[in-house]
Motif scaffolding. Structure first.
Motif, PDB file in Angstrom:
ATOM      1  N   ALA A  60     -76.038  23.708   1.337  1.00  0.00           N
ATOM      2  CA  ALA A  60     -76.003  22.400   0.665  1.00  0.00           C
ATOM      3  C   ALA A  60     -74.549  21.965   0.463  1.00  0.00           C
ATOM      4  O   ALA A  60     -74.189  20.802   0.694  1.00  0.00           O
ATOM      5  N   ARG A  61     -73.699  22.917   0.062  1.00  0.00           N
ATOM      6  CA  ARG A  61     -72.294  22.590  -0.172  1.00  0.00           C
ATOM      7  C   ARG A  61     -71.592  22.207   1.142  1.00  0.00           C
ATOM      8  O   ARG A  61     -70.883  21.197   1.220  1.00  0.00           O
ATOM      9  N   LEU A  62     -71.824  23.011   2.186  1.00  0.00           N
ATOM     10  CA  LEU A  62     -71.142  22.759   3.457  1.00  0.00           C
ATOM     11  C   LEU A  62     -71.626  21.449   4.089  1.00  0.00           C
ATOM     12  O   LEU A  62     -70.843  20.693   4.657  1.00  0.00           O
ATOM     13  N   ASN A  63     -72.920  21.193   3.982  1.00  0.00           N
ATOM     14  CA  ASN A  63     -73.446  19.937   4.528  1.00  0.00           C
ATOM     15  C   ASN A  63     -72.793  18.743   3.821  1.00  0.00           C
ATOM     16  O   ASN A  63     -72.410  17.758   4.448  1.00  0.00           O
ATOM     17  N   ARG A  64     -72.633  18.864   2.534  1.00  0.00           N
ATOM     18  CA  ARG A  64     -71.999  17.798   1.765  1.00  0.00           C
ATOM     19  C   ARG A  64     -70.524  17.652   2.166  1.00  0.00           C
ATOM     20  O   ARG A  64     -70.030  16.571   2.420  1.00  0.00           O
ATOM     21  N   ASP A  65     -69.825  18.788   2.260  1.00  0.00           N
ATOM     22  CA  ASP A  65     -68.383  18.736   2.517  1.00  0.00           C
ATOM     23  C   ASP A  65     -68.037  18.398   3.958  1.00  0.00           C
ATOM     24  O   ASP A  65     -66.939  17.922   4.238  1.00  0.00           O
ATOM     25  N   TRP A  66     -68.944  18.700   4.891  1.00  0.00           N
ATOM     26  CA  TRP A  66     -68.603  18.543   6.314  1.00  0.00           C
ATOM     27  C   TRP A  66     -69.335  17.390   6.980  1.00  0.00           C
ATOM     28  O   TRP A  66     -69.280  17.248   8.194  1.00  0.00           O
ATOM     29  N   TRP A  69     -69.884  11.077   6.953  1.00  0.00           N
ATOM     30  CA  TRP A  69     -70.168   9.820   6.252  1.00  0.00           C
ATOM     31  C   TRP A  69     -70.752  10.062   4.862  1.00  0.00           C
ATOM     32  O   TRP A  69     -71.368   9.191   4.280  1.00  0.00           O
ATOM     33  N   GLY A  70     -70.560  11.271   4.332  1.00  0.00           N
ATOM     34  CA  GLY A  70     -71.174  11.631   3.059  1.00  0.00           C
ATOM     35  C   GLY A  70     -70.203  11.550   1.896  1.00  0.00           C
ATOM     36  O   GLY A  70     -69.051  11.135   2.042  1.00  0.00           O
ATOM     37  N   PRO A  71     -70.668  11.981   0.730  1.00  0.00           N
ATOM     38  CA  PRO A  71     -69.840  11.907  -0.476  1.00  0.00           C
ATOM     39  C   PRO A  71     -68.835  13.068  -0.585  1.00  0.00           C
ATOM     40  O   PRO A  71     -67.970  13.043  -1.450  1.00  0.00           O
ATOM     41  N   GLY A  72     -68.938  14.054   0.300  1.00  0.00           N
ATOM     42  CA  GLY A  72     -68.107  15.264   0.188  1.00  0.00           C
ATOM     43  C   GLY A  72     -66.722  15.105   0.794  1.00  0.00           C
ATOM     44  O   GLY A  72     -66.262  13.982   1.057  1.00  0.00           O
ATOM     45  N   GLU A  73     -66.072  16.260   1.053  1.00  0.00           N
ATOM     46  CA  GLU A  73     -64.652  16.234   1.395  1.00  0.00           C
ATOM     47  C   GLU A  73     -64.345  15.523   2.719  1.00  0.00           C
ATOM     48  O   GLU A  73     -63.379  14.760   2.802  1.00  0.00           O
ATOM     49  N   LEU A  74     -65.156  15.733   3.758  1.00  0.00           N
ATOM     50  CA  LEU A  74     -64.868  15.071   5.036  1.00  0.00           C
ATOM     51  C   LEU A  74     -65.087  13.555   4.919  1.00  0.00           C
ATOM     52  O   LEU A  74     -64.318  12.762   5.464  1.00  0.00           O
TER      53      LEU A  74
END
Ligand code: ADP
Ligand code: MG
Length: 341
Positions: A60-66, A69-74
């Motif tokens: 869940a964390r990696l999907n968000r961060d990577w 077009w999402g809210p995470g780091e990438l």
């Protein structure tokens, strides 16, 4: 009557400790835009369940961060790159972007993590479906001019440096492989030795030496079921990329989510590629690059990327594979030319 016989046999087996291998602990989750399954063997339920919890959280964390077009780091990075050329990011993300850029070089630009705006233009970043319409040629052409990007790493973190604003970095071609590498570490930490993780076609087959390998089906790119079965284990990744996962058909053309960075159009000649490698990141990047390169570049790309085990099926059903792959594949007689190389 039948129930009683089975129960009796069960008791006898327990006494002689010849019970059949217990079924694995299993969990299905939705992550990275796909259904994923976690199967953990030979572990007490509580331990397997704790490992699956950790995997679920990490994914869940990696999907968000990577996700580009999402809210995470990438996603944050891409929003910053819209009007900046230099952006500081975490070491973890910097390392993954750095690796993706290296695969870009090794594949002579066929793998390209900077083609996010093209993926977006085609609608494959989220909502593409059969009702989608292909973009205009002029808009495609306008986005095929690459913006060079590099990454600098130091012990604290990383920095992305683009030669102009507006680049969109997309790690979709490599992220699930990197996530499998993380799953492998989590499983090892929990003392798991036999497990199968399937992130929608990106598979980690973990098994101890001298144990039975897993038998993994290779999806028929144009029908139901498998065209072949692959034997894999000992931590190998078996990664398949295909034109049948995310696509729309228009005027007899199939437009799918793997794009040739040189033309800006989805690749047309290859239906599916499967790569086996010890490094799941390599397997993932290579499967995507081989989809783009097709039969013509198969040998050159497998050599340049250091991939020993790969097979490719064209849209016409022709098959090519590396020498070593023949011993791993059992074809199920559905494909013309299967078994040739
Ligand atoms: P999947 O994610 O379906 O397993 P891939 O690993 O082949 O398939 O990744 C496809 C994704 O990679 C696309 O959805 C897109 O985000 C990105 N992508 C598309 N074309 C390329 C390319 N030529 N190089 C790198 N990434 C690509
Ligand atoms: Mg890939």
């Amino acid at each position: 009557m039948l129930t009683r016989v089975i129960a009796t046999l069960g008791l006898a087996c327990a006494a002689l400790s010849c019970a059949p291998e217990p079924p694995p602990y299993q969990r299905t989750i939705y992550t990275f835009g796909t259904l994923a399954s976690i199967s953990i063997y030979d572990q007490p339920h509580a331990e397997a369940s704790a490992a699956a919890d950790d995997i679920e959280q990490a994914l869940a964390r990696l999907n968000r961060d990577w996700y580009a077009w999402g809210p995470g780091e990438l996603g944050e990075l891409n929003r910053s790159l819209a009007d900046k050329e230099v952006v500081d990011i975490s070491l973890e993300l910097g390392e993954l972007i750095g690796q993706a850029l290296e695969f870009g070089e090794a594949s002579d630009g066929l793998f390209d993590p900077t083609l996010g705006s093209l993926v977006e233009l085609w609608g494959f970043h989220d909502s593409a479906d059969e009702a989608s319409v292909a973009p205009r040629a002029a808009d495609i052409r306008a986005l095929t001019e690459a913006i060079p990007v590099r990454v600098e790493l130091d012990s604290e973190g990383a920095r992305v440096i683009a030669s102009a604003t507006g680049v969109v970095i997309d790690l979709g071609g490599i992220a699930k492989g990197a996530a499998l590498a993380e799953c492998q570490e989590i499983l090892a930490r929990h003392g798991v030795r036999r497990a199968l993780i399937d992130l929608g076609g990106d598979i980690l087959a973990m098994s101890p030496a001298n144990s039975q390998p897993f038998e993994i089906g290779v999806q028929d790119p144009r029908g139901d079921g498998a065209v072949a079965v692959i034997a894999a284990g000992r931590g190998e990744a078996v990664v398949t990329s295909g034109d049948y996962e995310r696509f729309y058909d228009q005027d007899d053309e199939r437009y799918h989510h793997i794009i040739d960075p040189k033309t800006g159009y989805p690749t047309a000649a290859t239906a599916a590629v499967t790569v086996i490698a010890n490094d799941p990141v390599l397997a993932d990047a290579a499967a995507t690059a081989l989809m783009v390169g097709g039969i013509a570049k198969f040998e050159e790309l497998t050599t340049n990327l250091g991939v020993e085990l790969a097979t490719l099926i064209t849209v016409d059903g022709a098959v090519v594979h590396t020498e070593g792959m023949q011993a791993r594949l059992q074809w199920l007689d559905k494909i013309d030319g299967a078994g040739t190389d």
